[in-house]
Design a protein around this motif. Sequence first.
Motif, PDB file in Angstrom:
ATOM      1  N   MET A 128      39.255 131.138 -44.191  1.00 23.29           N
ATOM      2  CA  MET A 128      40.458 131.914 -44.301  1.00 23.29           C
ATOM      3  C   MET A 128      40.523 132.960 -43.219  1.00 23.29           C
ATOM      4  SD  MET A 128      42.029 130.702 -46.827  1.00 23.29           S
ATOM      5  CE  MET A 128      43.272 131.959 -46.854  1.00 23.29           C
ATOM      6  N   MET A 129      41.741 133.263 -42.823  1.00 22.89           N
ATOM      7  CA  MET A 129      41.942 134.382 -41.910  1.00 22.89           C
ATOM      8  C   MET A 129      42.025 135.662 -42.721  1.00 22.89           C
ATOM      9  SD  MET A 129      44.896 132.662 -39.603  1.00 22.89           S
ATOM     10  CE  MET A 129      45.148 134.100 -38.578  1.00 22.89           C
ATOM     11  N   SER A 130      41.827 136.807 -42.066  1.00 21.93           N
ATOM     12  CA  SER A 130      41.851 138.063 -42.785  1.00 21.93           C
ATOM     13  C   SER A 130      42.743 139.072 -42.093  1.00 21.93           C
ATOM     14  CB  SER A 130      40.437 138.636 -42.917  1.00 21.93           C
ATOM     15  OG  SER A 130      39.872 138.874 -41.648  1.00 21.93           O
ATOM     16  N   ASN A 163      41.876 140.067 -47.932  1.00 19.96           N
ATOM     17  CA  ASN A 163      41.186 138.848 -47.534  1.00 19.96           C
ATOM     18  C   ASN A 163      40.797 138.051 -48.772  1.00 19.96           C
ATOM     19  OD1 ASN A 163      39.925 136.943 -45.925  1.00 19.96           O
ATOM     20  ND2 ASN A 163      38.006 138.077 -45.817  1.00 19.96           N
ATOM     21  N   ALA A 191      46.112 130.843 -34.282  1.00 16.98           N
ATOM     22  CA  ALA A 191      45.532 130.672 -35.612  1.00 16.98           C
ATOM     23  C   ALA A 191      44.841 129.322 -35.714  1.00 16.98           C
ATOM     24  CB  ALA A 191      46.614 130.785 -36.688  1.00 16.98           C
ATOM     25  N   SER A 230      48.860 133.965 -40.418  1.00 21.05           N
ATOM     26  CA  SER A 230      47.985 133.327 -41.407  1.00 21.05           C
ATOM     27  C   SER A 230      48.255 131.838 -41.451  1.00 21.05           C
ATOM     28  CB  SER A 230      48.224 133.951 -42.786  1.00 21.05           C
ATOM     29  OG  SER A 230      47.549 133.250 -43.797  1.00 21.05           O
ATOM     30  N   SER A 280      46.569 128.391 -43.618  1.00 16.45           N
ATOM     31  CA  SER A 280      45.597 128.050 -44.654  1.00 16.45           C
ATOM     32  C   SER A 280      45.946 126.739 -45.339  1.00 16.45           C
ATOM     33  CB  SER A 280      45.538 129.173 -45.702  1.00 16.45           C
ATOM     34  OG  SER A 280      44.697 128.848 -46.769  1.00 16.45           O
ATOM     35  N   SER A 313      51.777 128.741 -43.863  1.00 18.19           N
ATOM     36  CA  SER A 313      51.692 129.634 -42.708  1.00 18.19           C
ATOM     37  C   SER A 313      52.603 130.833 -42.911  1.00 18.19           C
ATOM     38  CB  SER A 313      52.074 128.906 -41.414  1.00 18.19           C
ATOM     39  OG  SER A 313      53.469 128.664 -41.366  1.00 18.19           O
ATOM     40  N   ARG A 341      52.595 142.105 -41.819  1.00 12.31           N
ATOM     41  CA  ARG A 341      51.588 141.052 -41.727  1.00 12.31           C
ATOM     42  C   ARG A 341      51.161 140.623 -43.125  1.00 12.31           C
ATOM     43  NH1 ARG A 341      48.650 140.684 -36.819  1.00 12.31           N
ATOM     44  NH2 ARG A 341      46.692 140.411 -37.948  1.00 12.31           N
ATOM     45  N   MET A 399      48.907 137.588 -45.534  1.00  9.89           N
ATOM     46  CA  MET A 399      47.938 136.514 -45.651  1.00  9.89           C
ATOM     47  C   MET A 399      48.324 135.627 -46.817  1.00  9.89           C
ATOM     48  SD  MET A 399      43.898 136.781 -46.093  1.00  9.89           S
ATOM     49  CE  MET A 399      43.058 135.786 -44.914  1.00  9.89           C
TER      50      MET A 399
END
Length: 431
Positions: A1-3, A18, A188, A234, A236, A246, A313, A315
């Motif tokens: 995962m992105m944070s 996150n 990403a 983001s 995932s 996204s 922003r 997530m």
Amino acid sequence: MMSLLGRSEVDTGEVFVNFNQNITSLAVATNGNYSLYSLGSVDSTLDKIYHTKSDDLFLIERLFESSLVAIVSQRAPRKLKVCHFKKQSEICNYSYSNTILAVKLNRERLIVCLEESLYIHNIQDMKVVHTIRDTPSNQQGLCALSSSSEHCYLAYPGSVITGEVQIFDAINLHAKTMINAHDTPLAAIAFSPSGTEIATASERGTVIRVFSSQDGSRLFELRRGLKRCVSIVSLSFSTCADYLVSSSNTETVHIFRLDRSAAENNDHGKQSSDDWMGYLSKTVTSYLPTQVTDVLSQGRAFASVTLPEAGVRRMCAIATIQKQLRLLIASQDGYLYVYSIPSIEGAECQLIKRHDLRLDDNYAMDVKGLNSNVSIGGAAGVPSAAAAAAGGSGDGGKGAEKPGSSSNAAGASYASAVKGDEPAGSSSSNN
């Protein structure tokens, strides 16, 4: 995962959020505090399983549902601390030559990303088993680690000019493959839960692609939009791997359905002779420019969500919670949105709940930080006493700090935290 988020956003008082690897918990950091939440009953309540006052943090990574968390503070951005939050103790810490930009965990490896290097630790004893040096400048700390132990791959940008992805086998410690994913630099990257697929987006942000991480073959090409270039924040896969979500700097979150059976049929050119629409489409597109046919062949969003404002922003993650598929959107302005996902393409996602992550929970555990003197690590490349006894010295370590002391109790706590023998904050936890 992105944070989310980088240091600049935390400095201005925004919220770091996150998800853990299997989307069972959420880490949240604000100025001087951080908390862990269970997502097992997120439709109705958001259960805070841990809360502490701490240095301002800009990175938090929890290992699945275990008690192990890795944190980096703004006060010491070159130091990684690995903590056992249930025991309220610091297990070990490592210092690096430059600012830590990202930390990734799975049950086999811990990855530390610097601007021009990546450190690969064995998570069982925190020994540095490999260092990837002289990588292209990676100021955003963009990297991804598969959550799978079977396909334990690390991905990072291979160029600052094009969207090249380098995939590295983090277990056998060798390069796996290189993918020319985009013409412009990467924005990403994300692995599927099994680690066999990787999704990518470029700085242009209009097209998302999915590739096989095994051989680099393209599996899906998905179009996020036509009108404008955006910054993808983001990316995932869902925990079931059937969807990809996204978010960007716009107000819209896109959900794509990954129809692998249709993709396989297209790959093999399976088309019945009486499929006149398919024949007509093939005939017409043969006269069109390549750019136009590419757009026509790209997948469109299965569903989308429009949020109140752009420029925030966010997530995103998709997980099955209490047998229901849910879209979770955690934002830097301090909210967690929970949406249902429709079964029919084009239908609207329905908002189920909005949680305010800034609200004070009087029932949360409140401790005074993780300041234990127990330590089994030192500077990056310098093994702990346990690692040295295991027969390895790691990579590098010249001029490094002397490693801290260690104890059998600390080692036992660390091992149990990694293995998940002492889970904290699972959906069944009462902490």
